[in-house]
Design a protein around this motif. Structure first.
Motif, short mmCIF file in Angstrom:
data_model
loop_
_atom_site.label_atom_id
_atom_site.label_comp_id
_atom_site.label_asym_id
_atom_site.label_seq_id
_atom_site.Cartn_x
_atom_site.Cartn_y
_atom_site.Cartn_z
N VAL A 103 22.46 -16.66 -1.80
CA VAL A 103 21.13 -16.14 -1.47
C VAL A 103 21.06 -14.71 -2.02
CG1 VAL A 103 19.48 -15.59 0.37
CG2 VAL A 103 21.03 -17.55 0.62
N VAL A 104 19.99 -14.44 -2.77
CA VAL A 104 19.80 -13.12 -3.36
C VAL A 104 18.55 -12.48 -2.75
CG1 VAL A 104 19.44 -11.83 -5.51
CG2 VAL A 104 20.87 -13.89 -5.51
N PHE A 105 18.69 -11.23 -2.35
CA PHE A 105 17.59 -10.46 -1.77
C PHE A 105 17.18 -9.38 -2.77
CE2 PHE A 105 20.22 -12.12 1.57
CZ PHE A 105 19.34 -12.54 2.55
N VAL A 106 15.88 -9.20 -2.96
CA VAL A 106 15.39 -8.13 -3.82
C VAL A 106 14.46 -7.25 -3.00
CG1 VAL A 106 14.13 -7.50 -5.92
CG2 VAL A 106 15.53 -9.58 -5.88
N PHE A 107 14.79 -5.96 -2.97
CA PHE A 107 14.01 -4.98 -2.22
C PHE A 107 13.18 -4.13 -3.18
CE2 PHE A 107 17.67 -6.03 0.34
CZ PHE A 107 17.10 -6.25 1.58
N ASP A 108 12.08 -3.60 -2.67
CA ASP A 108 11.22 -2.73 -3.47
C ASP A 108 11.80 -1.32 -3.51
OD1 ASP A 108 9.15 -1.54 -4.83
OD2 ASP A 108 7.60 -2.10 -3.38
N GLY A 109 12.02 -0.81 -4.70
CA GLY A 109 12.51 0.56 -4.86
C GLY A 109 11.39 1.54 -5.13
N GLY A 110 10.19 1.00 -5.42
CA GLY A 110 9.05 1.87 -5.67
C GLY A 110 8.84 2.17 -7.14
N ARG A 149 13.28 -14.31 -11.46
CA ARG A 149 13.27 -13.58 -10.20
C ARG A 149 12.47 -12.28 -10.33
NH1 ARG A 149 18.81 -12.81 -9.15
NH2 ARG A 149 18.88 -14.99 -8.56
N LEU A 150 12.61 -11.61 -11.47
CA LEU A 150 11.84 -10.37 -11.71
C LEU A 150 10.34 -10.67 -11.74
CD1 LEU A 150 14.00 -8.63 -14.45
CD2 LEU A 150 13.58 -7.80 -12.13
N ALA A 151 9.95 -11.75 -12.39
CA ALA A 151 8.54 -12.13 -12.42
C ALA A 151 8.02 -12.37 -11.02
CB ALA A 151 8.34 -13.36 -13.30
N ALA A 152 8.81 -13.06 -10.19
CA ALA A 152 8.43 -13.33 -8.80
C ALA A 152 8.33 -12.03 -8.01
CB ALA A 152 9.42 -14.29 -8.15
N ALA A 153 9.27 -11.11 -8.24
CA ALA A 153 9.26 -9.83 -7.53
C ALA A 153 8.03 -9.00 -7.90
CB ALA A 153 10.54 -9.05 -7.82
N LEU A 154 7.66 -9.01 -9.17
CA LEU A 154 6.45 -8.28 -9.58
C LEU A 154 5.20 -8.89 -8.97
CD1 LEU A 154 7.36 -7.55 -13.31
CD2 LEU A 154 7.13 -5.86 -11.46
N GLN A 155 5.16 -10.22 -8.85
CA GLN A 155 4.04 -10.87 -8.16
C GLN A 155 4.01 -10.46 -6.69
OE1 GLN A 155 4.60 -15.07 -8.66
NE2 GLN A 155 3.60 -15.12 -10.67
N ALA A 156 5.18 -10.38 -6.06
CA ALA A 156 5.26 -9.99 -4.66
C ALA A 156 4.71 -8.58 -4.46
CB ALA A 156 6.70 -10.08 -4.16
N VAL A 157 5.03 -7.68 -5.38
CA VAL A 157 4.51 -6.31 -5.31
C VAL A 157 2.99 -6.34 -5.39
CG1 VAL A 157 4.33 -4.12 -6.57
CG2 VAL A 157 6.57 -5.17 -6.22
N GLU A 158 2.45 -7.04 -6.39
CA GLU A 158 1.00 -7.11 -6.61
C GLU A 158 0.27 -7.71 -5.42
OE1 GLU A 158 0.32 -9.35 -10.18
OE2 GLU A 158 1.47 -7.93 -11.40
N GLN A 159 0.86 -8.74 -4.81
CA GLN A 159 0.19 -9.48 -3.74
C GLN A 159 0.51 -8.94 -2.35
OE1 GLN A 159 1.38 -13.51 -4.54
NE2 GLN A 159 0.22 -13.61 -6.43
N GLY A 160 1.47 -8.01 -2.26
CA GLY A 160 1.83 -7.44 -0.96
C GLY A 160 2.51 -8.44 -0.04
N VAL A 161 3.30 -9.35 -0.62
CA VAL A 161 3.96 -10.40 0.16
C VAL A 161 5.45 -10.41 -0.14
CG1 VAL A 161 1.89 -11.85 0.23
CG2 VAL A 161 3.56 -12.17 -1.62
N THR A 162 6.18 -11.19 0.63
CA THR A 162 7.56 -11.53 0.33
C THR A 162 7.54 -12.96 -0.18
OG1 THR A 162 8.43 -10.09 2.05
CG2 THR A 162 9.89 -11.85 1.28
N VAL A 163 8.22 -13.22 -1.31
CA VAL A 163 8.20 -14.57 -1.87
C VAL A 163 9.55 -15.25 -1.70
CG1 VAL A 163 6.37 -14.04 -3.51
CG2 VAL A 163 8.74 -13.82 -4.23
N LEU A 164 9.49 -16.55 -1.54
CA LEU A 164 10.69 -17.38 -1.48
C LEU A 164 10.85 -18.06 -2.83
CD1 LEU A 164 10.18 -19.07 2.01
CD2 LEU A 164 11.46 -16.99 1.45
#
Length: 172
Positions: A103-110, A149-164
């Motif tokens: 399991v990999v977790f990605v956090f927002d660094g800003g 995973r990076l593409a999903a993380a960028l979507q999460a930033v844009e949408q203000g959500v956490t993605v699975l």
């Protein structure tokens, strides 16, 4: 099998806690941090020990939380002491390349800018360079799993959500 107290059908014997815990599946865990610039490029680091680039981060150690891992890795790799933002991605990764499932977790660094990278020193020699890359450029430098995973993380930033994700691909 033993009889139930109510005299009903027999119940299965319960394992001692130690035996039950010893039989549980073990998963590897890793944590990374997504930094980006104002144009949406992502910060990638170039490790000294393998050909592909990564985001800052690494393997979760015994008795360590994923968020503590991300903070520790920022200090070790980049010499940074920065607060983590929210959780962007939880990614289930199937076994591969002799590695167990994980399991990999990605956090927002800003958001950073080029001045944050000027004079950057890599304390432990594990990292040899760091820089901002578009997602297209990143796809040429990272493994496909991390690119997704990076593409999903960028979507999460844009949408203000956490993605699975599973294998880097967004499922929710």
């Amino acid at each position: 099998m033993t009889a139930s107290k109510s005299g009903g059908p027999a119940a299965t014997a319960v394992l001692p806690v130690e035996q039950y815990v010893a039989g549980l599946a073990r998963k590897r865990m890793a944590a990374g941090v997504l930094f980006r610039d104002r144009t949406g490029r992502v910060l990638l680091v170039e490790p000294s020990y393998k050909p592909n680039f990564e985001v800052p981060g690494g393997a979760v150690e015994a008795d360590e939380s994923p968020w503590a891992t991300a903070t520790r890795e920022l200090a070790e790799e980049l010499g940074w002491d920065r607060p983590l933002g929210r959780l962007l991605v939880v990614d289930y990764v199937r076994p591969q390349d002799s590695r167990p499932e994980g399991v990999v977790f990605v956090f927002d660094g800003g958001v950073l800018d080029e001045t944050d990278l000027v004079g950057m020193v890599f304390p432990d020699g594990e990292i040899v360079s760091a820089g901002f890359h578009t997602l297209t450029e990143a796809r040429d430098r990272v493994k496909p799993l991390l690119a997704d995973r990076l593409a999903a993380a960028l979507q999460a930033v844009e949408q203000g959500v956490t993605v699975l994700c599973e294998q880097g691909r967004r499922i929710a």
